[in-house]
Design a protein around this motif. Structure first.
Motif, short mmCIF file in Angstrom:
data_model
loop_
_atom_site.label_atom_id
_atom_site.label_comp_id
_atom_site.label_asym_id
_atom_site.label_seq_id
_atom_site.Cartn_x
_atom_site.Cartn_y
_atom_site.Cartn_z
N HIS A 26 -5.30 0.61 3.83
CA HIS A 26 -4.07 0.44 3.04
C HIS A 26 -3.41 -0.89 3.39
O HIS A 26 -3.62 -1.42 4.47
CB HIS A 26 -3.08 1.58 3.31
N ILE A 27 -2.61 -1.37 2.46
CA ILE A 27 -1.84 -2.58 2.72
C ILE A 27 -0.39 -2.32 2.30
O ILE A 27 -0.14 -1.64 1.30
CB ILE A 27 -2.43 -3.80 1.98
N MET A 28 0.53 -2.81 3.11
CA MET A 28 1.94 -2.63 2.81
C MET A 28 2.61 -3.99 2.67
O MET A 28 2.35 -4.89 3.45
CB MET A 28 2.62 -1.86 3.94
N VAL A 29 3.45 -4.11 1.67
CA VAL A 29 4.28 -5.31 1.52
C VAL A 29 5.73 -4.88 1.57
O VAL A 29 6.13 -3.92 0.90
CB VAL A 29 3.99 -6.05 0.19
N ARG A 30 6.48 -5.60 2.38
CA ARG A 30 7.92 -5.32 2.48
C ARG A 30 8.66 -6.52 1.93
O ARG A 30 8.36 -7.67 2.26
CB ARG A 30 8.28 -5.11 3.94
N ALA A 31 9.63 -6.29 1.06
CA ALA A 31 10.54 -7.34 0.58
C ALA A 31 11.95 -6.87 0.86
O ALA A 31 12.36 -5.82 0.35
CB ALA A 31 10.36 -7.60 -0.91
N ALA A 32 12.65 -7.62 1.66
CA ALA A 32 14.00 -7.22 2.08
C ALA A 32 13.94 -5.81 2.66
O ALA A 32 13.23 -5.59 3.63
CB ALA A 32 14.98 -7.35 0.93
N ASN A 33 14.60 -4.85 2.00
CA ASN A 33 14.66 -3.51 2.60
C ASN A 33 13.67 -2.53 1.98
O ASN A 33 13.70 -1.36 2.29
CB ASN A 33 16.08 -2.95 2.44
N VAL A 43 -0.21 0.43 -0.71
CA VAL A 43 -1.27 0.65 -1.69
C VAL A 43 -2.59 0.90 -0.97
O VAL A 43 -2.87 0.28 0.06
CB VAL A 43 -1.40 -0.60 -2.61
N GLU A 44 -3.38 1.83 -1.51
CA GLU A 44 -4.74 2.04 -1.01
C GLU A 44 -5.61 0.94 -1.58
O GLU A 44 -5.68 0.76 -2.80
CB GLU A 44 -5.24 3.42 -1.47
N LYS A 45 -6.27 0.22 -0.69
CA LYS A 45 -6.99 -0.98 -1.14
C LYS A 45 -8.13 -0.66 -2.11
O LYS A 45 -8.32 -1.34 -3.11
CB LYS A 45 -7.57 -1.72 0.07
N SER A 46 -8.90 0.39 -1.80
CA SER A 46 -10.11 0.63 -2.58
C SER A 46 -9.81 1.09 -4.00
O SER A 46 -10.52 0.75 -4.93
CB SER A 46 -11.00 1.67 -1.88
N THR A 47 -8.74 1.86 -4.16
CA THR A 47 -8.42 2.41 -5.48
C THR A 47 -7.26 1.69 -6.16
O THR A 47 -7.01 1.88 -7.34
CB THR A 47 -8.03 3.90 -5.37
N ARG A 48 -6.50 0.91 -5.39
CA ARG A 48 -5.28 0.24 -5.86
C ARG A 48 -4.20 1.25 -6.26
O ARG A 48 -3.32 0.94 -7.07
CB ARG A 48 -5.59 -0.71 -7.02
N ILE A 49 -4.30 2.45 -5.70
CA ILE A 49 -3.28 3.48 -5.98
C ILE A 49 -2.10 3.29 -5.03
O ILE A 49 -2.28 3.10 -3.82
CB ILE A 49 -3.88 4.90 -5.83
N ILE A 50 -0.90 3.36 -5.59
CA ILE A 50 0.32 3.27 -4.78
C ILE A 50 0.51 4.60 -4.08
O ILE A 50 0.60 5.65 -4.73
CB ILE A 50 1.54 2.95 -5.68
N LEU A 59 0.81 -7.23 -5.95
CA LEU A 59 -0.11 -7.54 -7.05
C LEU A 59 -0.85 -8.84 -6.73
O LEU A 59 -2.06 -8.96 -6.95
CB LEU A 59 0.65 -7.69 -8.37
N ARG A 60 -0.11 -9.80 -6.19
CA ARG A 60 -0.72 -11.08 -5.84
C ARG A 60 -1.71 -10.89 -4.68
O ARG A 60 -2.82 -11.41 -4.71
CB ARG A 60 0.37 -12.08 -5.44
N GLN A 61 -1.28 -10.11 -3.69
CA GLN A 61 -2.15 -9.87 -2.53
C GLN A 61 -3.44 -9.14 -2.93
O GLN A 61 -4.49 -9.38 -2.35
CB GLN A 61 -1.41 -9.02 -1.49
N CYS A 62 -3.32 -8.24 -3.89
CA CYS A 62 -4.46 -7.40 -4.26
C CYS A 62 -5.22 -7.94 -5.47
O CYS A 62 -6.10 -7.27 -5.99
CB CYS A 62 -3.99 -5.98 -4.56
N SER A 63 -4.85 -9.12 -5.93
CA SER A 63 -5.56 -9.65 -7.10
C SER A 63 -6.97 -10.07 -6.67
O SER A 63 -7.17 -10.51 -5.54
CB SER A 63 -4.80 -10.84 -7.69
#
Lengths: 75, 183
Positions: free
Chosen positions: B110-117, B122-129, B178-182
């Protein structure tokens, strides 16, 4: 007898990720998840429901701690 | 390239990058930052919402980074639309560099992006949130129910269904993931 995972003390999103990993490994059955924040309670519930599992019950255990009883698959 | 191309007027609305002198627009309230971002992007400028450098004590927790050479045009656009900045600060050194709003954490599958608070995972393989968390705004639970379990492609943009600062921050995180997972 349910499997149990204890996510107390873990910060978000680790309780969700641990729970998803566990239900993926189990495929089906019953799982109890221990959490210690309201946010984790809500987040774990949403995540497992999105994977087709059911939140059968949520019981408060102690000061702000919860036990989520989950079930899924063919059990 | 012909010799005439050398004299052709260049489009002044260049992307913000490290080669361009940059400035920061400081606003009193986050709502003004959001309005200014929308206005300036609609007008064709490439700007970025960032975190203020520690040296800047004024304003809210967001600033708009812009190409400094466009200062007058941008100031005119903002003033005419009733959103003048509190202050315009040139980025003159590392201490005044804006701070990236995003934190990215890789959990393996999985990958997590934090913006402010706000955080989105997202699960990387399926792109499911798989998770939306953070913030305390009243629309966060609704946004979470609309996004969790859907792929990045299926999920609505938080800006389309959110109405608060948390929704805005989550939209920034959503754009970044979206940018990270493109591909």
């Amino acid at each position: 007898m349910s499997d149990v995972i204890d996510t107390r003390g873990l910060s978000c999103p680790q309780p969700v990720l641990d729970t998803l990993k566990k239900i993926e490994a189990m495929k089906s059955g019953e799982l109890d998840v221990l959490v210690d924040t309201d946010a984790a309670k809500e987040n774990v519930s949403r995540a497992v429901q999105a994977r087709g599992w059911t939140v059968r019950a949520i019981s408060e255990e102690g000061d702000g701690e919860y036990r989520l009883q989950l079930a899924g698959g063919q059990s | 390239m012909s010799i005439l191309d050398l004299f052709r007027k260049k489009d002044s609305r260049q992307p913000v990058d490290s080669q361009v002198d940059r400035g920061l627009l400081v606003f009193a309230h986050t709502s003004e930052v959001i309005r200014a971002e929308k206005l300036l992007k609609a007008a064709g400028w490439t700007i970025k919402v960032m975190g203020p450098p520690p040296e800047i004590q004024k304003g809210c927790d967001l600033v708009v980074e812009f190409p400094l050479m466009e200062k007058l045009n941008i100031l005119r656009t903002l003033t005419e639309s009733g959103t003048p900045p509190l202050e315009i600060v040139p980025v003159t050194g590392p201490l005044l560099a804006p701070v990236d709003l995003f934190q990215v954490k890789d959990f393996g599958n999985h990958i997590m992006v934090r913006a402010a608070n706000m955080k989105i995972t997202v699960e990387k393989s399926t792109r499911i949130i798989v998770n939306i968390s953070g913030g305390g705004c009243p629309d966060v639970p609704y946004i979470a129910t609309q996004l969790i379990g859907r792929t990045l492609e299926e999920a609505p943009a938080p800006r389309d269904i959110g109405h608060t600062l948390c929704g805005y921050a989550l939209d920034l995180a959503h754009q970044e993931i979206l940018r990270q997972c493109s591909p």
